[in-house]
Scaffold this motif. Structure first.
Motif, PDB file in Angstrom:
ATOM      1  N   PHE A  34      -2.516   0.426  -4.545  1.00 62.61           N
ATOM      2  CA  PHE A  34      -2.155  -0.917  -4.095  1.00 62.61           C
ATOM      3  C   PHE A  34      -1.431  -1.664  -5.197  1.00 62.61           C
ATOM      4  O   PHE A  34      -1.720  -1.487  -6.384  1.00 62.61           O
ATOM      5  CB  PHE A  34      -3.405  -1.720  -3.699  1.00 62.61           C
TER       6      PHE A  34
ATOM      7  N   MET B 209       0.854  -1.190   0.000  1.00 62.63           N
ATOM      8  CA  MET B 209       0.000   0.000   0.000  1.00 62.63           C
ATOM      9  C   MET B 209       0.888   1.238   0.000  1.00 62.63           C
ATOM     10  O   MET B 209       1.751   1.397   0.859  1.00 62.63           O
ATOM     11  CB  MET B 209      -0.899  -0.018   1.238  1.00 62.63           C
TER      12      MET B 209
ATOM     13  N   VAL C 233      -2.706  -6.324   3.813  1.00 59.91           N
ATOM     14  CA  VAL C 233      -1.618  -5.393   3.514  1.00 59.91           C
ATOM     15  C   VAL C 233      -0.377  -5.866   4.258  1.00 59.91           C
ATOM     16  O   VAL C 233      -0.356  -5.918   5.487  1.00 59.91           O
ATOM     17  CB  VAL C 233      -1.996  -3.951   3.923  1.00 59.91           C
TER      18      VAL C 233
END
Length: 1007
Positions: free
Chosen positions: A419, A396, A500
């Motif tokens: 992303f 991210m 993430v």
């Protein structure tokens, strides 16, 4: 009827008994009190005499036991009392008079109690179980399932149970039947310690006692030493025979030295080759070759000995395999095909079946369905290391908008978020390209769960990955609110299409997301107008509150009671006023009992603050309150006033709302909690010493006050976080830590943070050598990599190299970890032997030690092994340890006296724990990232540590572990890369560097 009890203590039996009624109640001054029903020592001797064991009772030593028994404050529950159906009993400590009998006298007593005389007294469950252990010992002796041995220093002769299948089966049954009462004197023991002290120890000593009592050589076992039937000549065998038959078991050192070798060989022959177990090993395809389930056989008595069935058909392995191994393997294959995996019938068409070839769909079916069924049926199954691992993650990237005003950004401000998909584990440094994403999406559309990415196979959930890739494309690079970006980064369900695993961000938002808040904090010191001195941790706390406030984010200051949460908030308010930055009034909500305390503390530490207490029947309202608030820095009120005057208070221009004792908000649906959350403010602070009292829903409620909406709805949080964490506590507990880390600051009084000086820390590498088995496996893996490297393209080479590194590290730890077959640990790893020696020395000195490993599955095997070898408690904490158990393990390690080992998974325990009871730290396997290792070491080397800390990093000499260690020292650029990106930098080394890294040096193998 009296009840006779007994527990095994060390190498002796301690017996005690209960009377029908108590002569007198317990003395309340006793700590712990005396058992009111316990028979006196004299009464106990009389009782044993009446049962026919008078001689044993007369020779027994008086003692007193401390037992943990169910009952209440007045008395323990009687063993012969019926359940009254009342309140459940508590476990309390009681003292009882006891008689202690050595193994010989204990065996005689148990024999008597098992005869007709024993019927005159009722036996407690622990003593009855010991009677069954004694019966097992006699059966083993009469069946010839015993062997002579030498134990201890100075050496002593002892008969021991033989390592045969019948003995092991009986032992397993006795262990499973062990009653709770058998460890009433050792309530802290886990299952492993209980089995060793309450079953294994008495069985061995009672076997020796029975063999001596029967005064004859057990039949059915050959005796190459001549120990059992030697003539009375002065030979080593005769001296051993005398020590085995007489009352004195001692053996002179010369005799022991002469007989240790023959006795060892005898035990090996009696144990025999045993039965070969069938293993199913799934092999990944190379390029266009198919998948294969290979058939292997493994020795049950020496699991390190394993051989492909293909080579068995060629006659190999005869030295350790039983003669009927082929017939046994075929029978097992037929059984597996008939009941568990019908596809094996194809392989059974061959006269000498060696493997089953599969396409990718067949491999998916094997992994998902057949492998669990085969494992449950008792077959060995070895799957590739990617099984069960999350294959994909996200990087991210967060870009802040240009600053228009002084200060930080608010929760509602916009940041640009994008992303990129990453491969987790080896090869995760570079994001997947568009072409790779398209190919992966197509495979997911075809419902393929095993896919090949960058030269290595991985397992995916097709539906989840397919929808995640679609979401990834649709989001592209877009503007998001800061709170939305935070929710995605910390793993709130639905905020990001995949977990993430990497965040790239700069400025205050980057510091928060990447955990670098401490680097962003500006020390506050004692601001002008503050009457007092901030301790260092208080300065950091106040600075942290200021930092989050400038970001427009709420904070939970969860310091332990007495560490000065009040002082830290008053310092923050004083700093704002002194700097001319006071942006508006702060409303502080607290219980009624603390209103006076806040008023007095503000007058004491911050006399220049304009403070108003909004409480009582004559409190101002309407315009009078509005004018007063406009001229105040701090308004102190109560939860009750906020509940009653919510509408009026919500109409005022609060800059900040602070809740003291914020656990008052834990039930988010109450009128009080709704009223407090309705107060508008630019930022919020929760002060609490107990952010969670009963369940994680309370944490959500406090977090939702501090940062409304950040964790989603209460229902989503309960479903995706609280319920999984209350269940197995594994990944969900990890998620809870990630959710709270940026917004919760908690310090405990046990940290002793006011102590500025720490003792010394001594770091050293401990060099280990490989066993021949390790060296053989290491060379095979390194050679295999070299062959496959010659045909691999650039993408495949990266995945191949890093996967090989992981395998070599596992081999350096232990062959069983690499093989993944549940085989025995003892005597097969130079590193394990060295670890055992280090921990043994620490335990002998009465010290406590921390051991870190990055492999949770290896830790599952290592913990019980170390318990059995060291004879001290070995705790085990990993990512799957529930939060409550994690805290209990920490408490036990910190508080319990005596030596102890705490084995910890590096990911689960590298940060956030205070384990200053340890003064030894051992890194079993290197993370190759100094920052991560140092964080783990700091569990012991931190404020509160009073002793010098010894830190050892185990490195196998002449292997990849030593080479990478040298490169970290020699090449600063690589060292910097290792700190920031873990092990991924290895993929960028040249071919020559790679060959040098994996080369096995001659000095790596023990001589």
């Amino acid at each position: 009827m009296r009840v006779l009890h007994g527990v095994w203590v060390g190498d002796a039996l301690a017996v005690w008994a209960e009377e029908a009624r108590s002569a007198s109640g317990p003395d309340p001054a006793d700590a712990p009190p005396r058992h009111p029903f316990a028979l006196s020592a004299g009464g106990l001797r009389s009782l044993l005499g009446s049962l026919g064991a008078g001689e044993e009772a007369a020779e027994a030593a008086d003692d007193e036991l401390r037992l943990t028994l169910p009952g209440d404050d007045r008395a323990p529950t009687r063993s012969d009392a019926a359940d009254s159906g009342g309140a459940p009993a508590r476990l309390l400590s009681w003292r009882v008079p006891a008689l202690v009998l050595d193994a010989r006298r204990a065996e005689t007593l148990l024999d008597v109690l098992g005869g007709p005389g024993g019927g005159r007294v009722r036996l407690g469950p622990a003593l009855a179980h010991l009677g069954a252990v004694r019966d097992c010992a006699e059966d083993l002796v009469t069946a010839g399932c015993v062997l002579p041995d030498l134990v201890g220093d100075p050496p002593r002769a002892r008969w021991r149970p033989a390592p045969v299948e019948a003995a092991e089966a009986r032992l397993s049954a006795l262990t499973a039947a062990l009653p709770t009462a058998a460890r009433a004197h050792r309530p802290e023991d886990g299952p492993d310690e209980a089995a060793r002290s309450c079953v294994l120890a008495p069985l061995e000593l009672l076997t020796d006692a029975v063999a001596r009592r029967l005064a004859r050589r057990p039949h059915g076992v050959a005796d190459p030493t001549g120990a059992a039937g030697a003539a009375a000549s002065d030979t080593p065998a005769a001296r051993l025979a005398s020590a085995l038959a007489g009352a004195d078991p001692r053996v002179d050192p010369a005799t022991a030295e002469a007989l240790r070798g023959p006795l060892r060989e005898w035990r090996a022959r009696v144990r025999g080759p045993g039965r070969a177990r069938l293993l199913f090993v799934l092999r990944e395809p190379d390029r266009d070759s198919p998948w294969a389930v290979e058939f292997w056989v493994r020795s049950d008595t020496d699991p390190g000995l394993r051989l492909p069935l293909e080579r068995v058909w060629l006659g190999e392995g005869a030295a350790w395999l039983p003669d009927d191994v082929g017939e046994t393997a075929l029978a097992d294959l037929r059984r597996a095909a008939r009941h568990h995996y019908p596809a094996l019938r194809r392989a059974l068409r061959d006269l000498a079946p060696a493997r089953l070839l599969l396409d990718t769909a067949g491999a998916e079916s094997f992994v998902a369905d057949a492998a669990p069924r085969l494992g449950a049926a008792g077959f060995g199954v070895v799957l590739p290391e990617w099984r069960g691992r999350q294959a994909l993650g996200l990087r991210m990237t967060v870009e802040e908008a240009p600053r228009r005003t002084r200060g930080g950004v608010g929760v509602a401000d916009l940041v640009r978020v994008s992303f990129e998909a990453l491969v987790n584990g080896p090869g995760s440094g570079e994001p997947l390209s568009g072409e790779e994403l398209d190919e992966l999406a197509e495979l997911a559309r075809l419902k393929r769960s095993l896919v090949r990415v960058r030269g290595r196979w991985m397992e995916i959930d097709p539906e989840r990955v397919g929808s995640a890739l679609e979401a990834l494309r649709s989001r592209a690079r877009r503007w998001s609110r800061v709170d939305e970006a935070l929710r995605a980064a910390i793993g709130v369900a639905g905020a990001a299409p995949l977990p993430v695993t990497d965040v790239v961000a700069e400025g205050p938002v980057g510091a928060l997301l990447e955990g670098g808040v401490s680097a962003e904090l500006r020390p506050m010191g004692a601001p002008a107008g503050f009457e007092g001195t901030l301790r260092p941790y208080q300065d950091r706390g106040a600075s942290w509150l200021r930092f989050l406030g400038e970001l427009g984010l709420g904070a939970i200051l969860a310091d332990d009671m007495g560490l000065g949460k009040t002082v830290q908030l008053l310092a923050l308010l004083t700093d704002e006023r002194a700097g001319g930055r006071a942006p508006g009034p702060t409303l502080l909500v607290c219980p009624v009992s603390l209103v006076g305390n806040w008023s007095r503390e503000a007058a004491r530490f911050a006399p220049d603050l304009r403070v108003h207490v909004q409480h009582g029947p004559d409190r101002p309202v309407g315009n009078a309150l509005a004018r007063l608030v406009g001229a105040c820095d701090l308004v102190v009120t109560t939860y009750g006033v906020v509940t009653r005057d919510a509408g009026e208070l919500a109409a005022l221009p609060w800059h900040r709302v602070v809740c003291d004792e914020a656990q008052a908000l834990k039930n988010h649906g109450t009128r009080q909690a709704r009223a407090v959350r309705s107060l508008p403010a630019a930022t919020r602070i929760a002060l609490t010493g107990t952010p969670v009292e009963n369940n994680l829903g309370e944490l959500w409620s406090v977090m939702d006050f501090a940062n409304p909406g950040l964790l989603g709805s209460a229902q989503d949080f309960q479903r995706t976080v609280a319920e999984p964490a209350d269940g197995d506590g594994g990944a969900a507990a990890d998620l809870v830590r990630r959710l709270t880390r940026p917004f919760v600051l908690r310090r405990l009084k046990t940290d002793r943070s006011i102590i500025a000086d720490l003792p010394e820390k001594f770091e050293a590498r401990t060099w280990c050598t490989l066993t021949p088995e390790q060296a053989s496996l290491y060379k095979a893996v390194a050679d295999d990599m070299a062959e496959r490297m010659a045909e691999a393209d650039e993408k495949e080479r990266k995945g191949l190299v890093l996967a090989t590194m992981a395998r070599l590290k596992q081999i350096c730890n232990h062959p069983a970890q690499f093989l993944g077959d549940g085989s025995a640990l003892a005597g097969r790893s130079g590193k394990l032997d060295r670890l055992e020696a280090i921990l043994g020395e620490a335990a002998a000195q009465g010290d406590k030690a921390l051991c870190f490993t990055q492999y949770a599955r290896f830790g599952d095997r290592l913990a019980p092994y170390l318990r059995s070898r060291l004879g001290v408690p070995v705790l085990w904490l990993h990512g799957g340890t529930p939060r409550s158990e994690r805290e209990e393990l920490t408490r036990r390690f910190q508080d319990a006296p005596g030596p102890m080992v705490f084995l910890l998974s590096l990911r689960a325990a590298g940060t956030g724990l205070n384990l200053t009871a340890a003064n030894h730290v051992v890194h079993v396997d290197r993370w190759w990232n100094p920052a991560v290792e140092n964080q783990a070491t700091d569990r012991a080397f931190r404020i509160g540590q009073r002793r010098d800390v010894q830190v050892r990093k185990l490195v196998c000499v002449g292997t990849v572990e030593e080479r990478v260690d040298e490169m970290i020292e020699r090449k600063s650029a690589l060292a910097e890369g290792a700190v920031t990106t873990g092990e991924h930098w290895l993929a960028g080394l040249s071919v020559e560097d790679l060959r040098e890294v994996v080369r096995l040096a001659p000095e790596a193998v023990a001589g």
